[in-house]
Write a protein that holds these residues in place. Sequence first.
Motif, PDB file in Angstrom:
ATOM      1  N   ALA A 117       0.834  -1.207   0.000  1.00  0.00           N
ATOM      2  CA  ALA A 117       0.000   0.000   0.000  1.00  0.00           C
ATOM      3  C   ALA A 117       0.867   1.255   0.000  1.00  0.00           C
ATOM      4  O   ALA A 117       0.577   2.220  -0.720  1.00  0.00           O
ATOM      5  N   GLU A 118       1.929   1.268   0.787  1.00  0.00           N
ATOM      6  CA  GLU A 118       2.809   2.427   0.837  1.00  0.00           C
ATOM      7  C   GLU A 118       3.558   2.603  -0.482  1.00  0.00           C
ATOM      8  O   GLU A 118       3.726   3.720  -0.959  1.00  0.00           O
ATOM      9  N   LYS A 119       4.007   1.513  -1.090  1.00  0.00           N
ATOM     10  CA  LYS A 119       4.701   1.604  -2.375  1.00  0.00           C
ATOM     11  C   LYS A 119       3.768   2.132  -3.452  1.00  0.00           C
ATOM     12  O   LYS A 119       4.161   2.946  -4.287  1.00  0.00           O
ATOM     13  N   THR A 120       2.518   1.684  -3.435  1.00  0.00           N
ATOM     14  CA  THR A 120       1.531   2.156  -4.403  1.00  0.00           C
ATOM     15  C   THR A 120       1.308   3.648  -4.237  1.00  0.00           C
ATOM     16  O   THR A 120       1.256   4.393  -5.217  1.00  0.00           O
ATOM     17  N   LYS A 121       1.185   4.110  -3.005  1.00  0.00           N
ATOM     18  CA  LYS A 121       0.990   5.538  -2.729  1.00  0.00           C
ATOM     19  C   LYS A 121       2.181   6.339  -3.234  1.00  0.00           C
ATOM     20  O   LYS A 121       2.014   7.379  -3.878  1.00  0.00           O
ATOM     21  N   GLU A 122       3.381   5.866  -2.975  1.00  0.00           N
ATOM     22  CA  GLU A 122       4.574   6.574  -3.441  1.00  0.00           C
ATOM     23  C   GLU A 122       4.616   6.639  -4.965  1.00  0.00           C
ATOM     24  O   GLU A 122       4.955   7.674  -5.540  1.00  0.00           O
ATOM     25  N   ALA A 123       4.261   5.541  -5.634  1.00  0.00           N
ATOM     26  CA  ALA A 123       4.259   5.516  -7.090  1.00  0.00           C
ATOM     27  C   ALA A 123       3.231   6.501  -7.648  1.00  0.00           C
ATOM     28  O   ALA A 123       3.501   7.203  -8.628  1.00  0.00           O
ATOM     29  N   GLU A 124       2.067   6.578  -7.014  1.00  0.00           N
ATOM     30  CA  GLU A 124       1.038   7.531  -7.449  1.00  0.00           C
ATOM     31  C   GLU A 124       1.528   8.962  -7.279  1.00  0.00           C
ATOM     32  O   GLU A 124       1.300   9.811  -8.144  1.00  0.00           O
ATOM     33  N   GLU A 125       2.202   9.253  -6.175  1.00  0.00           N
ATOM     34  CA  GLU A 125       2.720  10.597  -5.928  1.00  0.00           C
ATOM     35  C   GLU A 125       3.793  10.951  -6.953  1.00  0.00           C
ATOM     36  O   GLU A 125       3.835  12.069  -7.460  1.00  0.00           O
ATOM     37  N   GLU A 126       4.670  10.000  -7.269  1.00  0.00           N
ATOM     38  CA  GLU A 126       5.712  10.246  -8.261  1.00  0.00           C
ATOM     39  C   GLU A 126       5.101  10.512  -9.629  1.00  0.00           C
ATOM     40  O   GLU A 126       5.528  11.425 -10.335  1.00  0.00           O
ATOM     41  N   LYS A 127       4.089   9.737  -9.997  1.00  0.00           N
ATOM     42  CA  LYS A 127       3.413   9.938 -11.285  1.00  0.00           C
ATOM     43  C   LYS A 127       2.762  11.311 -11.325  1.00  0.00           C
ATOM     44  O   LYS A 127       2.837  12.020 -12.330  1.00  0.00           O
ATOM     45  N   HIS A 128       2.156  11.708 -10.228  1.00  0.00           N
ATOM     46  CA  HIS A 128       1.516  13.021 -10.159  1.00  0.00           C
ATOM     47  C   HIS A 128       2.555  14.123 -10.368  1.00  0.00           C
ATOM     48  O   HIS A 128       2.307  15.087 -11.099  1.00  0.00           O
ATOM     49  N   GLU A 129       3.721  13.999  -9.736  1.00  0.00           N
ATOM     50  CA  GLU A 129       4.782  14.994  -9.894  1.00  0.00           C
ATOM     51  C   GLU A 129       5.269  15.049 -11.344  1.00  0.00           C
ATOM     52  O   GLU A 129       5.490  16.123 -11.888  1.00  0.00           O
ATOM     53  N   VAL A 130       5.430  13.894 -11.970  1.00  0.00           N
ATOM     54  CA  VAL A 130       5.876  13.836 -13.365  1.00  0.00           C
ATOM     55  C   VAL A 130       4.835  14.487 -14.272  1.00  0.00           C
ATOM     56  O   VAL A 130       5.176  15.274 -15.163  1.00  0.00           O
ATOM     57  N   ASP A 131       3.556  14.198 -14.025  1.00  0.00           N
ATOM     58  CA  ASP A 131       2.477  14.792 -14.818  1.00  0.00           C
ATOM     59  C   ASP A 131       2.461  16.314 -14.665  1.00  0.00           C
ATOM     60  O   ASP A 131       2.269  17.038 -15.648  1.00  0.00           O
ATOM     61  N   LYS A 132       2.657  16.802 -13.444  1.00  0.00           N
ATOM     62  CA  LYS A 132       2.683  18.249 -13.212  1.00  0.00           C
ATOM     63  C   LYS A 132       3.854  18.889 -13.945  1.00  0.00           C
ATOM     64  O   LYS A 132       3.709  19.958 -14.539  1.00  0.00           O
ATOM     65  N   GLU A 133       5.011  18.240 -13.896  1.00  0.00           N
ATOM     66  CA  GLU A 133       6.185  18.772 -14.584  1.00  0.00           C
ATOM     67  C   GLU A 133       5.954  18.790 -16.094  1.00  0.00           C
ATOM     68  O   GLU A 133       6.309  19.762 -16.772  1.00  0.00           O
ATOM     69  N   ARG A 134       5.343  17.754 -16.615  1.00  0.00           N
ATOM     70  CA  ARG A 134       5.040  17.684 -18.046  1.00  0.00           C
ATOM     71  C   ARG A 134       4.088  18.811 -18.431  1.00  0.00           C
ATOM     72  O   ARG A 134       4.269  19.475 -19.457  1.00  0.00           O
ATOM     73  N   GLU A 135       3.076  19.072 -17.606  1.00  0.00           N
ATOM     74  CA  GLU A 135       2.130  20.163 -17.867  1.00  0.00           C
ATOM     75  C   GLU A 135       2.831  21.506 -17.851  1.00  0.00           C
ATOM     76  O   GLU A 135       2.545  22.374 -18.684  1.00  0.00           O
ATOM     77  N   ARG A 136       3.761  21.708 -16.906  1.00  0.00           N
ATOM     78  CA  ARG A 136       4.510  22.964 -16.844  1.00  0.00           C
ATOM     79  C   ARG A 136       5.329  23.185 -18.114  1.00  0.00           C
ATOM     80  O   ARG A 136       5.381  24.277 -18.656  1.00  0.00           O
ATOM     81  N   LYS A 137       5.974  22.124 -18.577  1.00  0.00           N
ATOM     82  CA  LYS A 137       6.810  22.233 -19.785  1.00  0.00           C
ATOM     83  C   LYS A 137       5.949  22.532 -20.996  1.00  0.00           C
ATOM     84  O   LYS A 137       6.345  23.300 -21.872  1.00  0.00           O
ATOM     85  N   LEU A 138       4.764  21.934 -21.079  1.00  0.00           N
ATOM     86  CA  LEU A 138       3.876  22.181 -22.211  1.00  0.00           C
ATOM     87  C   LEU A 138       3.316  23.599 -22.212  1.00  0.00           C
ATOM     88  O   LEU A 138       3.057  24.176 -23.258  1.00  0.00           O
ATOM     89  N   SER A 139       3.133  24.160 -21.026  1.00  0.00           N
ATOM     90  CA  SER A 139       2.567  25.516 -20.945  1.00  0.00           C
ATOM     91  C   SER A 139       3.619  26.595 -21.185  1.00  0.00           C
ATOM     92  O   SER A 139       3.291  27.744 -21.382  1.00  0.00           O
ATOM     93  N   ASP A 140       4.907  26.218 -21.141  1.00  0.00           N
ATOM     94  CA  ASP A 140       5.989  27.212 -21.384  1.00  0.00           C
ATOM     95  C   ASP A 140       6.160  27.540 -22.832  1.00  0.00           C
ATOM     96  O   ASP A 140       5.862  27.043 -23.753  1.00  0.00           O
TER      97      ASP A 140
END
Length: 140
Positions: A117-140
Amino acid sequence: VSTQSTGLIVDPNTSPGYTHHGIPIPSPPAEVLVQQPEKGQYFLVLFFDIRRTWQWLPHRKLQQLGVDPELDSTKMAEGRKSSGKKGIADAYKRAQVHLRVVNGDAPEHEKEKEKEAEKTKEAEEEKHEVDKERERKLSD
């Protein structure tokens, strides 16, 4: 987020990959860290709800569960609707499993389930961070 749920106080400086007695503790997401109130003493809480949400809470909103069975019963009965009570009871059960695992009192299957459960939560958080970074790069 309901403050009548069960959670774990987490050090906001927890680094990724930190474990406590072999159990991974998620590091708080950046968007949660920036929400830390500037005045007063607040604690970062990772709730044991189904979404594993984070919230900053003042000391007056925190009570230690698992020590006084009467207090635990009272808190579990506080949900306004039956679905709320079920959510609180489920979160409390997840918290009890986590506590048993950390204290070394849990059967092996509970330990593995908690780690997963903890590993799944960490993976979801990492994916969320990657998605946010991708969105930032696309908006630049």
